[in-house]
Design a protein around this motif. Structure first.
Motif, PDB file in Angstrom:
ATOM      1  N   SER A  61       0.825  -1.188   0.000  1.00 43.57           N
ATOM      2  CA  SER A  61       0.000   0.000   0.000  1.00 43.57           C
ATOM      3  C   SER A  61       0.859   1.237   0.000  1.00 43.57           C
ATOM      4  O   SER A  61       1.926   1.278   0.584  1.00 43.57           O
ATOM      5  N   LEU A  62       0.371   2.219  -0.717  1.00 47.24           N
ATOM      6  CA  LEU A  62       1.021   3.525  -0.638  1.00 47.24           C
ATOM      7  C   LEU A  62       0.158   4.487   0.176  1.00 47.24           C
ATOM      8  O   LEU A  62       0.425   5.667   0.230  1.00 47.24           O
ATOM      9  N   ARG A  68      -3.662  -2.085  -2.355  1.00 44.39           N
ATOM     10  CA  ARG A  68      -2.704  -2.655  -3.309  1.00 44.39           C
ATOM     11  C   ARG A  68      -2.919  -2.060  -4.699  1.00 44.39           C
ATOM     12  O   ARG A  68      -1.977  -1.663  -5.371  1.00 44.39           O
ATOM     13  N   ASN A  69      -4.205  -1.982  -5.102  1.00 52.99           N
ATOM     14  CA  ASN A  69      -4.492  -1.405  -6.415  1.00 52.99           C
ATOM     15  C   ASN A  69      -4.065   0.048  -6.492  1.00 52.99           C
ATOM     16  O   ASN A  69      -3.523   0.496  -7.506  1.00 52.99           O
ATOM     17  N   ALA A  70      -4.293   0.784  -5.403  1.00 52.49           N
ATOM     18  CA  ALA A  70      -3.881   2.187  -5.368  1.00 52.49           C
ATOM     19  C   ALA A  70      -2.360   2.291  -5.466  1.00 52.49           C
ATOM     20  O   ALA A  70      -1.823   3.160  -6.157  1.00 52.49           O
ATOM     21  N   ALA A  71      -1.674   1.372  -4.786  1.00 58.35           N
ATOM     22  CA  ALA A  71      -0.205   1.388  -4.803  1.00 58.35           C
ATOM     23  C   ALA A  71       0.315   1.094  -6.202  1.00 58.35           C
ATOM     24  O   ALA A  71       1.247   1.753  -6.681  1.00 58.35           O
ATOM     25  N   ILE A  72      -0.310   0.122  -6.868  1.00 59.77           N
ATOM     26  CA  ILE A  72       0.138  -0.229  -8.215  1.00 59.77           C
ATOM     27  C   ILE A  72      -0.133   0.927  -9.170  1.00 59.77           C
ATOM     28  O   ILE A  72       0.719   1.287  -9.984  1.00 59.77           O
ATOM     29  N   LYS A  82       2.640   2.916 -11.206  1.00 61.91           N
ATOM     30  CA  LYS A  82       2.550   2.998 -12.660  1.00 61.91           C
ATOM     31  C   LYS A  82       2.631   4.454 -13.120  1.00 61.91           C
ATOM     32  O   LYS A  82       3.329   4.778 -14.088  1.00 61.91           O
ATOM     33  N   ALA A  83       1.918   5.329 -12.407  1.00 60.25           N
ATOM     34  CA  ALA A  83       1.930   6.756 -12.753  1.00 60.25           C
ATOM     35  C   ALA A  83       3.336   7.319 -12.583  1.00 60.25           C
ATOM     36  O   ALA A  83       3.808   8.113 -13.421  1.00 60.25           O
ATOM     37  N   TYR A 105       9.879   0.870  -5.361  1.00 60.38           N
ATOM     38  CA  TYR A 105       8.529   0.503  -4.948  1.00 60.38           C
ATOM     39  C   TYR A 105       8.577   0.005  -3.517  1.00 60.38           C
ATOM     40  O   TYR A 105       9.285  -0.955  -3.215  1.00 60.38           O
ATOM     41  N   ASP A 106       7.834   0.672  -2.659  1.00 58.83           N
ATOM     42  CA  ASP A 106       7.872   0.299  -1.241  1.00 58.83           C
ATOM     43  C   ASP A 106       6.707  -0.636  -0.934  1.00 58.83           C
ATOM     44  O   ASP A 106       5.575  -0.194  -0.756  1.00 58.83           O
TER      45      ASP A 106
END
Lengths: 274, 105
Positions: A24-25, A62-66, A70-71, A92-93
């Motif tokens: 997660s970010l 997880r989706n937000a982190a990916i 990606k951005a 990538y953390d």
């Protein structure tokens, strides 16, 4: 040739999918907000509903982190292209933001402590936080309190990975004791399948006997099918075996058989567009 | 994978050879669009609505995608999970074997 950044992203997605390590970010403050929301849930929320809610939150993180990664990759690529230099891929953390999720799973495991309902939360922790104290503690609780539970099938199927730090001898003794003492046929069958995989090369006859026993023991149709598939592979899918028949339909619904192609050299390709 | 499969199928269009897929996608409409885009012409069994949990891959104990088996003309499994050049070589070897067997008949 694939773009290196895309490759990196695929590798990342694959790593997340394989290890099921959520990442997660989301900043800690945001995660704390969702923690407050959890406290306000009605007390009667079932273990299953709670698990699904927590798992969904992890997936969203997880989706937000990916997406954020990606951005960042795309931004760097554009900047590098504009400046005529090689792109430097951002780091990538994976662990960022995970602490809040882990705490939620821990508190759920504590709430249902000692019951089968705790198992899914502990199993998640043992997987997702495998190399951390939280994961090791969860695995310890599973092995000391839940070896006779009917809810440990998933844990048992992943035990060689989840219990990697315990070493193969300890994993083996856990599987042996589940096979001997767990009263649930599906859990026993899964333990036999897992034990079989670990001694396939060292003792193929014993490995086969384990799977055969699992096929006879299991009640869950999925476990039965899995055991039968392994037996088919051991008995009929070795080099030198005549390939088993496949009867089915093509993508337009037209029936055909593998043996229709006898007389030709055939490549069978199990594939999917993903 | 697709470019290599395409070239194999094209190169061996007149040979006693078939590439047979077992496809584990669940959305057939989407898949057919992708097959048009990618010019995937070879025939596939469909593994059914359960996708990778479907009956054919379960019966064959397939746990990783793609999984490749290479069979000779008698239906005997001769190679597993060969890719790229090794796949080409495996197929060529079996085709040579077949043509030698036919000419000695």
């Amino acid at each position: 040739m694939r773009h290196p950044a895309r490759t990196a992203l695929f590798a990342l997605a694959a790593l997340l999918a394989v290890a099921a390590v959520p990442a997660s970010l989301v900043r800690a403050e945001d995660a704390e907000d969702s923690g407050d929301a959890a406290v306000q849930q009605p007390a009667e929320e079932t273990a299953k509903a709670l698990f699904e809610r927590l798992e969904k939150a992890v997936n969203e993180s997880r989706n937000a982190a990916i997406a954020a990664y990606k951005a960042a990759v795309e931004k760097e690529q554009k900047a590098a292209e504009a400046e005529g230099r090689a792109a430097v891929m951002p780091a990538y953390d994976m662990a960022a933001g995970m602490a809040a999720h882990i705490a939620e799973f821990q508190s759920a495991a504590a709430r249902f402590a000692g019951t089968d309902d705790a198992v899914q939360f502990l199993t998640w922790l043992a997987m997702a936080a495998r190399t951390d104290e939280a994961g090791k503690a969860a695995l310890g609780t599973l092995l000391s309190e839940h070896l006779r539970s009917g809810a440990i099938t998933r844990l048992v199927s992943m035990l060689p990975f989840v219990g990697r730090d315990l070493g193969p001898a300890r994993v083996r003794s856990v599987l042996d004791s589940i096979i001997a003492d767990n009263p649930h046929p599906d859990v026993q069958a899964q333990a036999l399948i897992t034990r079989s995989a670990s001694r396939r090369s060292a003792d193929p006859a014993a490995a086969r006997a384990d799977v055969e026993r699992a096929a006879g023991l299991a009640e869950d149709a999925k476990i039965v099918a899995r055991a039968k598939g392994i037996l088919t592979e051991l008995d009929h899918l070795q080099i030198g075996s005549v390939a088993p028949e496949i009867e089915g339909a093509d993508l337009d619904g037209v029936a055909f058989k593998l043996s229709d192609y006898r007389g030709k050299v055939v490549v069978i390709d199990f594939w999917g567009d993903w | 994978m697709y470019p290599h499969e395409r070239s194999l199928v094209k190169r061996l269009a007149d040979a006693p050879f078939a590439l047979i897929g077992v496809n584990s996608d669940t959305d057939l409409d989407k898949l057919k669009k992708r097959m048009d885009e990618e010019n995937i012409t070879w025939r596939s069994f469909w593994n059914g609505p359960a996708g990778t949990g479907g009956p054919i891959s379960t019966a064959w104990n397939v746990r990783a995608w793609p999984t490749i088996y290479v069979l000779d003309a008698k239906g005997v499994i001769r190679f597993k999970n060969v890719r790229g050049e090794r796949l080409d070589k495996a197929v060529d070897e079996l085709l040579a074997e077949l043509s030698a067997a036919e000419s000695s008949d």
